[in-house]
Write an enzyme that holds these catalytic residues in place. Sequence first.
Site, PDB file in Angstrom:
ATOM      1  N   GLY A   9       0.721  -1.208   0.042  1.00 49.47           N
ATOM      2  CA  GLY A   9      -0.132   0.093  -0.052  1.00 49.47           C
ATOM      3  C   GLY A   9       0.935   1.329  -0.052  1.00 49.47           C
ATOM      4  O   GLY A   9       0.629   2.067   0.641  1.00 49.47           O
ATOM      5  N   ASP A  53      -0.570  -7.242  -7.690  1.00 40.74           N
ATOM      6  CA  ASP A  53      -1.935  -7.307  -6.835  1.00 40.74           C
ATOM      7  C   ASP A  53      -1.653  -8.078  -5.797  1.00 40.74           C
ATOM      8  O   ASP A  53      -1.261  -9.339  -6.150  1.00 40.74           O
ATOM      9  CB  ASP A  53      -2.819  -7.756  -7.832  1.00 40.74           C
ATOM     10  CG  ASP A  53      -4.162  -7.781  -7.108  1.00 40.74           C
ATOM     11  OD1 ASP A  53      -4.558  -8.126  -6.044  1.00 40.74           O
ATOM     12  OD2 ASP A  53      -5.211  -7.050  -7.846  1.00 40.74           O
ATOM     13  N   SER A  79      -9.828   0.038   2.695  1.00 46.23           N
ATOM     14  CA  SER A  79      -9.839   0.603   3.876  1.00 46.23           C
ATOM     15  C   SER A  79     -11.306   1.346   4.428  1.00 46.23           C
ATOM     16  O   SER A  79     -11.475   2.035   5.153  1.00 46.23           O
ATOM     17  CB  SER A  79      -8.677   1.457   4.179  1.00 46.23           C
ATOM     18  OG  SER A  79      -8.916   2.560   3.322  1.00 46.23           O
ATOM     19  N   THR A 122      -7.025  -2.011  13.327  1.00 49.73           N
ATOM     20  CA  THR A 122      -8.077  -0.977  13.526  1.00 49.73           C
ATOM     21  C   THR A 122      -8.979  -0.561  14.907  1.00 49.73           C
ATOM     22  O   THR A 122      -9.215  -1.692  15.404  1.00 49.73           O
ATOM     23  CB  THR A 122      -8.855  -0.783  12.207  1.00 49.73           C
ATOM     24  OG1 THR A 122      -9.773   0.106  12.389  1.00 49.73           O
ATOM     25  CG2 THR A 122      -9.616  -2.076  12.154  1.00 49.73           C
ATOM     26  N   GLU A 124     -11.909   0.210  14.679  1.00 48.84           N
ATOM     27  CA  GLU A 124     -13.025  -0.329  14.401  1.00 48.84           C
ATOM     28  C   GLU A 124     -13.217  -1.879  14.890  1.00 48.84           C
ATOM     29  O   GLU A 124     -14.427  -2.215  14.806  1.00 48.84           O
ATOM     30  CB  GLU A 124     -13.276  -0.365  12.738  1.00 48.84           C
ATOM     31  CG  GLU A 124     -13.486   0.950  11.850  1.00 48.84           C
ATOM     32  CD  GLU A 124     -15.059   1.362  12.003  1.00 48.84           C
ATOM     33  OE1 GLU A 124     -15.799   0.529  11.747  1.00 48.84           O
ATOM     34  OE2 GLU A 124     -15.060   2.470  12.484  1.00 48.84           O
ATOM     35  N   TYR A 146     -15.699  -4.726   6.992  1.00 49.22           N
ATOM     36  CA  TYR A 146     -14.477  -4.376   6.843  1.00 49.22           C
ATOM     37  C   TYR A 146     -13.548  -4.714   8.342  1.00 49.22           C
ATOM     38  O   TYR A 146     -12.612  -5.250   8.567  1.00 49.22           O
ATOM     39  CB  TYR A 146     -14.296  -2.583   6.986  1.00 49.22           C
ATOM     40  CG  TYR A 146     -12.901  -2.227   7.327  1.00 49.22           C
ATOM     41  CD1 TYR A 146     -11.836  -2.068   6.426  1.00 49.22           C
ATOM     42  CD2 TYR A 146     -12.907  -1.520   8.636  1.00 49.22           C
ATOM     43  CE1 TYR A 146     -10.658  -1.504   6.842  1.00 49.22           C
ATOM     44  CE2 TYR A 146     -11.637  -0.866   9.088  1.00 49.22           C
ATOM     45  CZ  TYR A 146     -10.459  -0.904   8.105  1.00 49.22           C
ATOM     46  OH  TYR A 146      -9.485  -0.354   8.555  1.00 49.22           O
ATOM     47  N   LYS A 150     -10.575  -7.285   9.466  1.00 47.18           N
ATOM     48  CA  LYS A 150      -9.672  -6.892  10.268  1.00 47.18           C
ATOM     49  C   LYS A 150      -9.369  -7.668  11.310  1.00 47.18           C
ATOM     50  O   LYS A 150      -8.325  -7.646  12.023  1.00 47.18           O
ATOM     51  CB  LYS A 150      -9.608  -5.291  10.453  1.00 47.18           C
ATOM     52  CG  LYS A 150      -9.219  -4.530   9.228  1.00 47.18           C
ATOM     53  CD  LYS A 150      -7.529  -4.563   9.026  1.00 47.18           C
ATOM     54  CE  LYS A 150      -7.471  -3.424   7.825  1.00 47.18           C
ATOM     55  NZ  LYS A 150      -5.897  -3.065   7.802  1.00 47.18           N
ATOM     56  N   HIS A 176      -7.059   8.102  11.186  1.00 47.51           N
ATOM     57  CA  HIS A 176      -6.011   9.149  11.135  1.00 47.51           C
ATOM     58  C   HIS A 176      -5.848   9.711   9.772  1.00 47.51           C
ATOM     59  O   HIS A 176      -5.851   9.062   8.702  1.00 47.51           O
ATOM     60  CB  HIS A 176      -4.446   8.098  11.486  1.00 47.51           C
ATOM     61  CG  HIS A 176      -4.372   6.933  10.920  1.00 47.51           C
ATOM     62  ND1 HIS A 176      -5.043   5.895  11.413  1.00 47.51           N
ATOM     63  CD2 HIS A 176      -3.562   6.450   9.937  1.00 47.51           C
ATOM     64  CE1 HIS A 176      -4.558   4.866  10.540  1.00 47.51           C
ATOM     65  NE2 HIS A 176      -3.795   5.428   9.596  1.00 47.51           N
TER      66      HIS A 176
HETATM   67  O1  F7E Z   1     -16.231   7.969   8.689  1.00 41.13           O
HETATM   68  C1  F7E Z   1     -19.513   9.309   9.427  1.00 41.13           C
HETATM   69  C2  F7E Z   1     -19.270   7.980   9.258  1.00 41.13           C
HETATM   70  O2  F7E Z   1     -15.489   7.079   6.352  1.00 41.13           O
HETATM   71  C3  F7E Z   1     -15.962   8.516   9.773  1.00 41.13           C
HETATM   72  C4  F7E Z   1     -11.007   4.036   7.972  1.00 41.13           C
HETATM   73  O3  F7E Z   1      -9.436   4.900   7.781  1.00 41.13           O
HETATM   74  O4  F7E Z   1     -11.172   4.831  10.409  1.00 41.13           O
HETATM   75  C5  F7E Z   1     -11.714   4.967   8.992  1.00 41.13           C
HETATM   76  O5  F7E Z   1     -13.201   4.507   9.031  1.00 41.13           O
HETATM   77  C6  F7E Z   1     -17.413   8.745  10.433  1.00 41.13           C
HETATM   78  C7  F7E Z   1     -18.339   7.346  10.408  1.00 41.13           C
HETATM   79  O6  F7E Z   1     -14.007   6.598   8.428  1.00 41.13           O
HETATM   80  C8  F7E Z   1     -20.243  10.862   6.019  1.00 41.13           C
HETATM   81  O7  F7E Z   1     -20.645   7.330   9.287  1.00 41.13           O
HETATM   82  C9  F7E Z   1     -21.039  10.926   7.909  1.00 41.13           C
HETATM   83  O8  F7E Z   1     -19.222   7.565  11.329  1.00 41.13           O
HETATM   84  O9  F7E Z   1     -14.041   8.881   7.561  1.00 41.13           O
HETATM   85  P1  F7E Z   1     -14.852   7.732   7.453  1.00 41.13           P
HETATM   86  P2  F7E Z   1     -14.365   5.307   9.173  1.00 41.13           P
HETATM   87  O10 F7E Z   1     -15.467   4.679   8.695  1.00 41.13           O
HETATM   88  O11 F7E Z   1     -14.542   5.791  10.732  1.00 41.13           O
HETATM   89  C10 F7E Z   1     -11.063   3.469  10.915  1.00 41.13           C
HETATM   90  C11 F7E Z   1     -10.261   3.604  12.070  1.00 41.13           C
HETATM   91  C12 F7E Z   1     -10.480   2.525   9.776  1.00 41.13           C
HETATM   92  O12 F7E Z   1      -9.633   1.728  10.061  1.00 41.13           O
HETATM   93  C13 F7E Z   1     -10.862   2.823   8.444  1.00 41.13           C
HETATM   94  O13 F7E Z   1      -9.946   2.205   7.273  1.00 41.13           O
HETATM   95  O14 F7E Z   1     -18.157   9.696   9.551  1.00 41.13           O
HETATM   96  N1  F7E Z   1     -19.964   9.869   8.077  1.00 41.13           N
HETATM   97  N2  F7E Z   1     -21.095  11.307   6.930  1.00 41.13           N
HETATM   98  C14 F7E Z   1     -19.594  10.017   6.775  1.00 41.13           C
HETATM   99  N3  F7E Z   1     -18.326   9.304   6.394  1.00 41.13           N
HETATM  100  C15 F7E Z   1     -18.110   9.354   5.122  1.00 41.13           C
HETATM  101  N4  F7E Z   1     -17.021   8.716   4.531  1.00 41.13           N
HETATM  102  N5  F7E Z   1     -18.727  10.275   4.245  1.00 41.13           N
HETATM  103  C16 F7E Z   1     -19.791  10.801   4.624  1.00 41.13           C
HETATM  104  O15 F7E Z   1     -20.554  11.486   3.937  1.00 41.13           O
END
Ligand code: F7E
Length: 333
Positions: A9, A53, A79, A122, A124, A146, A150, A176
Site C-alpha cells: 500500500g 496485486d 480501507s 484498527t 473499528e 471491514y 480486520k 488518522h
Molecule cells: O467515517 C461518518 C461515518 O469514512 C467517519 C478508515 O480509515 O477509520 C476510518 O473509518 C465517520 C463515520 O472513516 C459521512 O458514518 C457521516 O461514522 O471517514 P470515515 P471510518 O469509517 O471511521 C478506521 C479506524 C479505519 O480503520 C478505516 O480504514 O463519519 N460520516 N457522513 C461519513 N463518512 C463518510 N465517509 N462520508 C460521509 O458523507
Amino acid sequence: MAKIALITGINGQDGKYLSELLIKKGYIVHGIRRGSPQADIKNEKEIYVHYSDLTDYAELFKIIQEVKPDEIYNLAAQSNVKVSFEKPEYTTLTNALVPLKILEIIQTLGLERKTRFFQASTGELFGNSQEVPQRESTPFYPKSPYAVSKLYAHWICVNYREAYNIFACNGILFNHESPIRPENFVTRKITKATVRIKKGLQDKLYLGNLNAKRDWGFAGDYVKAMWLMLQQDKPDDYIIATGEAHSVRELVEFAFREVNIEIKWEGKGLNEVGKDASNGRTLVEIDPAFYRPVEANLLVGDPSKARDILGWKPSISFEELVRMMTKNDMNLV
Ligand code: F7E
C-alpha cells in the site's frame, strides 16, 4: 548496513508518510502497489516500487524472497468501511488473507528471525464495545465487513507470533487523517467542501450520520508509532489514538470556522440542516445514501500503553489537524 523495509500500500496515505519517515532514517524502501509502471508517485525515485496485486500469492512470494526485508509493513487494504458493505468478499480477500499470506511466506522462507511484521489493525474492531475509551484489553465487537476482515488479520498476526515466534505487531490504529486523505473519508470530504463552498464552487455538502464520534489523529504521527513497535525488544499490540472524541457535527463546525463561516443547526434526523448563521443559507444537508447499515457510535482509544512503552504521543490536536487540511485545500482549490 542500511535496513530494508517493504511496505504494502505504498501509494496510500500511510504508505507515503511511512516511506518518507523510513527514507529519512536511512532505510532502503521497497513498496508494493497495484497498477502499471507508467503511473507516477511521490518519492518514486527513492523507492523500489513493485507493481503487483497482493492477492497474487506467487508474485508476493517472489518479492519477499528477493527483497528479504528486515521489516514488512502491511498497510494495503480495502480501507473504506461503507464500501465494505457493498464489497464484503473483496474486502475480506484483501484485508484478511493478505496478512496471512505474508506471515506464511515469512515462515516458508525461514525469515522468522530476520523479518519483523507490522499489521495495520484498527479501532473499528471495537465497533459496538461498551467500554470508553477503548484499551488493548477491551473486547472486540466488529460492526462491518471491514472490521470483521480486520479482526481475522489481527488474530492471525497474534497467532503466528505465538505459534512460530514471528516478530509480529498489531497497531490498533484509530482514524488518522492528513491533507492527502482521499475524499471518500469524512474529514477530507468536509475540508474540501468547506473551501469549495467558500469560493462559490459548490452549493452544499451532503453527509450521513452527524452524531458518530471518532478519535481523529494525524497520519504523520501514526506512522512513527508503527516504526517504534518494530524497534522494541518484544513484539506486542498497541492502541494508537489521541484519546479525544469528536462528532462529525463538530468536525463540520470546526472546518467551516476555518473559512470564517459559523454553522447553525436546525431540524432533526434526516431533515436536519446546517445553515450559514450570517445569512441563513443552507450549506449542509443529510443524504441517507451516506448512512451505513450499522455502525459504531463512539470510538475513542486510550493510547497509554503506547505512551508508556513506546514513548509515543500525538503531536497534533484535532483543531490543528482540521486547520492543516483546510489550509491545504485552500491552496489546492
Ligand atoms: O467515517 C461518518 C461515518 O469514512 C467517519 C478508515 O480509515 O477509520 C476510518 O473509518 C465517520 C463515520 O472513516 C459521512 O458514518 C457521516 O461514522 O471517514 P470515515 P471510518 O469509517 O471511521 C478506521 C479506524 C479505519 O480503520 C478505516 O480504514 O463519519 N460520516 N457522513 C461519513 N463518512 C463518510 N465517509 N462520508 C460521509 O458523507
